[in-house]
Design an enzyme around this catalytic site. Structure first.
Site, mmCIF file in Angstrom:
data_model
loop_
_atom_site.group_PDB
_atom_site.id
_atom_site.type_symbol
_atom_site.label_atom_id
_atom_site.label_comp_id
_atom_site.label_asym_id
_atom_site.label_seq_id
_atom_site.Cartn_x
_atom_site.Cartn_y
_atom_site.Cartn_z
ATOM 1 N N ASP A 1 0.947 -1.214 0.210
ATOM 2 C CA ASP A 1 -0.004 0.108 0.023
ATOM 3 C C ASP A 1 0.814 1.240 0.109
ATOM 4 O O ASP A 1 1.844 1.162 0.751
ATOM 5 C CB ASP A 1 -0.949 0.204 1.205
ATOM 6 C CG ASP A 1 -1.726 1.147 1.306
ATOM 7 O OD1 ASP A 1 -2.730 1.307 0.493
ATOM 8 O OD2 ASP A 1 -1.553 2.002 2.410
ATOM 9 N N GLU B 1 1.632 -0.411 -5.078
ATOM 10 C CA GLU B 1 0.641 0.494 -5.299
ATOM 11 C C GLU B 1 1.599 1.830 -5.649
ATOM 12 O O GLU B 1 1.936 2.389 -4.455
ATOM 13 C CB GLU B 1 -0.385 0.957 -4.097
ATOM 14 C CG GLU B 1 -1.210 2.033 -4.624
ATOM 15 C CD GLU B 1 -2.261 2.427 -3.399
ATOM 16 O OE1 GLU B 1 -3.379 2.659 -3.737
ATOM 17 O OE2 GLU B 1 -1.843 2.112 -2.128
#
Length: 727
Positions: A352, A388
């Site tokens: 993330d 990401e």
């Protein structure tokens, strides 16, 4: 009771049971004292000072303490927020290396290091709170790491054969009718045959689980609204599976339950990828609660503003950023990653806001220590690594800039395909790059098409059903007056906002879903499907369901029957992709012939059958393109060096609002083409499709896609595309 405590060892960190007792070790560079806190069945606390410190690791060994023992730490030191130090021994702290955590956080004033009932917003964190937090803090649990894996094997699916299914452990299983009620919403539920068989039947090769690290369920801003942290992007324990997802209990049983889930998925050939959040924690900003890292050593664990260390640097929008420049923080992350691979048998990770991990100073450095260490690590370098590739800091959008070994969520693919099918400006050149794996982003640095993880939708944003049903977000249920969530979604409601009874609009939406899914699963790169899109799951226009732990977010399994054609279409697409190496190439297209078939490996054509020229590539108004994929010009051999040959395909995309006639290109030396797929049809795939010859016209209806194929006559020395080959 007087406890006998021995000096113990500084390694490994955390609580380690050896069959006779447990060694406890905690890193704190600036502490002046550390107490181990043990809790009995009545929640009575016993505090034991750790007797030894070695290289800033406080440690001690307790004979007779074993699995199931609940514990925490209290850490003493200076409380000087203006200098970045926030030690407060009145606060019970979670062990960063805890293998299991029991219970959820209870929100209240006692979990803050400062008093929250007076003083102004600007200076209240400078004061000291003596409220004790022990009854509000989840407890760490000593665990027995022994588990019978029964010969479990990592599926080790090649990247180019991978199809990812992004899902939430609880949301997927909470309402599944074939999973026993007591197992719904849990790891055991996901490992149940009904769940595993569904995933295998669908055709996915990997599940990507939203965060399962133990997380803060009740961030302060959600308490007043009566909502909860559903997605889990507020980690508190990087080694501990989230306890609330366990059917077995919170006394450490969740560890073996998670392992059993992984074993069941592996037995079906399905990999497990974890969505991990190492960029920040659930402690929030400098005004957030004291739960773990902040009280153990705020100045070591968090990235602080250099000119004013009272405040946290925030590259994530979540209040803090882990200090990856500190060697112990970097070690924590690496130890956690290796633990999940070696002890829990997971197959990879999606990081993330990965750009935040690369920030050694203020800019994103693609050669940062974090990436260098992973690259040389003998365990992690062989796993699936997905970034990401953005964060909220300056220069944080880094799509295409991650190093070798890394694949990336390709946000440019998502945006391009959404714009193409909704009729917005999108040059054919941009569409072509994204459809063929985004060589403009990944080829120059030596990466291959699998560096692009292609997706149309993900947990953060609209589902595919809502993408074609709403022009605007509808997040009122989140209690923020619809201010939260992305406002620019590149969506199109097809003529009516939300639910409608208009049959023409409903038919168009169904076709658009098929168009998007077909494009995703026929593109080069690694496709990622948002769980539930295969049966039209909706969140009623809410594009930010992070706090909706209810029916709005949970899978409604009735949709599978209501949208059975969509499910069947998606499953057929996945099976088709795996059967045809031309759609999951390992190497880039070269735009030329390789094995002497007389035709290039890929061709691009206008509707009139002529090759697309330079000006057409840049014309954002053009919405029709033909793509020829030559199955006789696959460059990669199989694992034994044999040549692979596939059928050839002609894909005719028409995203315009008017029908279009495509002429079969005369430059392609194929005698006859048969329609295999037509998104105009409710079922998509055609059993006995129409046939066309060279120079004939093919009518492609408005906003639809037709795929034609020409079978190849295989020779004995060639590998049939119907075999499970490694293309």
């Amino acid at each position: 009771m007087d406890w006998e405590i021995w000096p113990g060892r500084a390694h490994p960190l955390g609580a380690t049971w050896d069959g006779q007792g447990t060694n406890f070790a905690l890193f704190s560079e600036n502490a002046t004292g550390v107490e181990l806190c043990l809790f009995d069945d009545r929640d009575q606390e016993t505090r034991i000072p750790l007797p030894k410190v070695t290289n800033y690791v406080w440690h001690g060994y307790l004979p007779g303490i074993g699995p199931g023992q609940r514990y925490g730490f209290r850490v003493d030191g200076p409380y000087k927020p203006e200098m970045g130090h926030k030690f407060n021994p009145h606060k019970l702290l979670i062990d960063p290396y805890a293998r299991a955590i029991a219970g959820d956080l209870r929100f209240g004033p006692e979990i803050f290091a400062y008093p929250i009932d007076h003083f102004s917003e600007s200076d209240r964190d400078l004061e000291f709170s003596d409220l004790d937090s022990a009854q509000a803090i989840p407890k760490c649990v000593v665990v027995d790491s022994q588990f019978d894996w029964q010969g479990d094997q990592y599926p080790d699916t090649p990247w180019h054969r991978t199809i990812i299914y992004e899902m939430h452990v609880k949301g997927f299983t909470q309402q599944h009718p074939d999973i026993p009620p007591e197992l719904r919403g849990t790891y055991a539920g996901l490992g149940h045959p009904a769940a595993v068989d569904y995933l295998k039947n669908l055709g996915v090769t990997a599940v990507e689980l939203l965060p399962v690290h133990h997380f803060n369920v009740v961030p302060g801003h959600l308490v007043a609204a009566g909502l909860h942290n559903y997605w889990g992007y507020d980690s508190l324990g990087f080694f501990a599976p989230h306890a609330s997802y366990s059917a077995a209990g919170h006394g450490g049983e969740q560890v073996n339950e998670f392992k059993s889930m992984v074993k069941a998925l592996h037995a079906a050939g399905i990999e497990v990828i974890l969505d991990v959040v190492y960029n920040h924690t659930g402690e929030g900003s400098h005004l957030g609660p004291m739960l773990s890292f902040r009280g153990i050593d705020n100045a070591a664990y968090y990235r602080l503003v250099e000119s004013d260390p009272r405040y946290d640097m925030d590259f994530t929008g979540c209040g803090n950023s882990l200090n990856v420049r500190h060697p112990q923080v970097l070690k924590l992350i690496m130890d956690s990653l290796r633990y999940w691979v070696l002890e829990m048998h997971v197959d990879g990770f999606r990081f993330d806001l990965a750009s935040a991990l690369a920030r050694e100073l203020y800019e994103v450095n693609r050669l940062s220590s974090f990436f260098d260490i992973i690259h040389q690590d003998p365990v992690l370098s062989t796993t699936k690594l997905i970034a990401e590739p953005w964060d909220l800091g300056e220069g944080g959008y880094q799509v295409g800039n991650f190093p070798l070994l890394w694949s990336e969520w390709n946000g440019k693919y998502r945006d391009t395909m959404r714009d193409f099918w909704r009729g917005e400006q999108c040059g054919l050149g941009e569409f072509a790059f994204r459809f063929t794996g985004s060589s403009d982003l990944y080829q120059d640095d030596g990466r291959l098409p699998h560096a692009s993880v292609n997706f149309i939708t993900a947990h953060d944003g609209f589902t595919i059903n809502d993408l074609v049903s709403y022009n605007e977000k509808h997040n009122e249920a989140n209690g923020e007056d619809n201010r939260d969530g992305e406002s620019y979604n590149r969506s199109w409601n097809c003529g009516a906002e939300g639910e409608t009874d208009d049959h023409e609009i409903l038919a168009l939406r169904a076709r658009q879903r098929r168009n998007l899914l077909a494009t995703l699963l026929l593109s080069q790169g690694v496709p990622m499907l948002l769980g539930g899109d295969e049966h039209g799951r909706t969140t009623l226009g809410n594009n930010n369901t992070y706090c909706q732990d209810n029916e709005l977010s949970w899978f409604d399994w009735r949709c599978q029957q209501q949208n059975s054609d969509l499910f069947k279409f998606t499953r057929q697409l996945m099976q088709f992709r795996q059967q045809h190496p031309v759609f999951c190439r390992r190497e880039w297209f070269l735009g030329r012939e390789i094995h002497g078939s007389g035709v290039v490996d890929i061709g691009w054509f206008s509707p009139d059958g002529t090759p697309i020229d330079g000006e057409e590539w840049q014309n954002g108004e053009l919405k029709s393109i033909g793509i020829f994929l030559n199955g006789e010009e696959l460059i990669s051999p199989d694992s034994k060096g044999n040549r692979i040959v596939d059928d050839s395909f002609l894909l005719l995309f028409n995203a315009s609002p008017e029908p279009c006639i495509f002429v079969i290109p005369p430059a392609i030396d194929r005698q006859q083409w048969q329609v295999l797929l037509d998104t105009q049809s409710p079922t998509g795939f055609v059993d006995s499709g129409r046939t066309y010859e060279k120079k004939q016209g093919v009518l492609v209806e408005a906003r639809s896609l037709i795929m034609l194929h020409c079978p190849h006559c295989f020779q004995e020395s060639e590998i049939s595309c119907d075999l499970p080959v490694s293309a």
